[in-house]
Structures are given as structure tokens and as C-alpha cells.
Motif scaffolding. Structure first.
Motif, PDB file in Angstrom:
ATOM      1  N   UNK A 131       0.828  -1.212   0.000  1.00 31.36           N
ATOM      2  CA  UNK A 131       0.000   0.000   0.000  1.00 31.36           C
ATOM      3  C   UNK A 131       0.862   1.261   0.000  1.00 31.36           C
ATOM      4  N   UNK A 132       2.011   1.222   0.643  1.00 29.16           N
ATOM      5  CA  UNK A 132       2.911   2.382   0.628  1.00 29.16           C
ATOM      6  C   UNK A 132       3.495   2.608  -0.764  1.00 29.16           C
ATOM      7  N   UNK A 133       3.878   1.523  -1.419  1.00 26.79           N
ATOM      8  CA  UNK A 133       4.427   1.626  -2.772  1.00 26.79           C
ATOM      9  C   UNK A 133       3.366   2.153  -3.729  1.00 26.79           C
ATOM     10  N   UNK A 134       2.152   1.633  -3.619  1.00 31.32           N
ATOM     11  CA  UNK A 134       1.083   2.079  -4.504  1.00 31.32           C
ATOM     12  C   UNK A 134       0.739   3.548  -4.267  1.00 31.32           C
ATOM     13  N   UNK A 135       0.774   3.982  -3.014  1.00 33.62           N
ATOM     14  CA  UNK A 135       0.486   5.390  -2.716  1.00 33.62           C
ATOM     15  C   UNK A 135       1.553   6.293  -3.332  1.00 33.62           C
ATOM     16  N   UNK A 136       2.803   5.940  -3.158  1.00 35.63           N
ATOM     17  CA  UNK A 136       3.899   6.736  -3.731  1.00 35.63           C
ATOM     18  C   UNK A 136       3.772   6.781  -5.247  1.00 35.63           C
ATOM     19  N   UNK A 137       3.442   5.651  -5.844  1.00 32.60           N
ATOM     20  CA  UNK A 137       3.330   5.564  -7.305  1.00 32.60           C
ATOM     21  C   UNK A 137       2.148   6.373  -7.826  1.00 32.60           C
ATOM     22  N   UNK A 138       1.036   6.385  -7.101  1.00 28.14           N
ATOM     23  CA  UNK A 138      -0.203   6.972  -7.599  1.00 28.14           C
ATOM     24  C   UNK A 138      -0.498   8.362  -7.046  1.00 28.14           C
ATOM     25  N   UNK A 139       0.204   8.801  -6.039  1.00 32.67           N
ATOM     26  CA  UNK A 139      -0.131  10.080  -5.408  1.00 32.67           C
ATOM     27  C   UNK A 139      -0.016  11.270  -6.352  1.00 32.67           C
ATOM     28  N   UNK A 140       1.023  11.399  -7.169  1.00 30.74           N
ATOM     29  CA  UNK A 140       1.080  12.572  -8.054  1.00 30.74           C
ATOM     30  C   UNK A 140      -0.124  12.652  -9.001  1.00 30.74           C
TER      31      UNK A 140
END
Length: 57
Positions: A45-54
Motif C-alpha cells: 500500500x505504501x508503494x502504490x500510494x507513492x506511485x499513484x499520489x502525483x
């Protein structure tokens, strides 16, 4: 801005918890308790957030 990041992470984390439980139920022929490879440093979930946040901005 930080509220958007937190809410994005919470939604992704909720999804990952459910998804990983379902994925483990459907695995065939694997020892579910055995750890493979190197231990992760970040949660999915942390990786996905970093990837998708921008994209959420």
C-alpha cells in the motif's frame, strides 16, 4: 494537501488488506506460511500510494 495524501493512502491500504487476503485464499500449491525472497522494506500500500499520489493531485 496532506489530507489528500492521507486519504489516498487509507483507501489504498484498505484495498490492499482485502486483496491480499483474497489472493492468499486462491493460491494453489504454495506453502502459505513460507517466506520467499528478501523481506520487503515498504508495504504494498505504501508503494502504490507513492506511485499513484502525483496523479491524485
Amino acid at each position: 494537501m496532506i489530507e489528500l495524501l492521507i486519504s489516498t493512502f487509507c483507501r489504498i491500504d484498505d484495498f490492499c488488506i482485502i486483496y491480499e487476503k483474497q489472493l492468499k485464499l486462491k493460491q494453489i500449491g504454495m506453502d502459505r506460511n513460507r517466506k520467499y525472497g528478501k523481506a520487503q522494506q515498504l508495504a504494498v500500500s505504501e508503494i502504490m500510494t507513492i506511485r499513484n499520489y502525483p496523479a491524485a493531485c
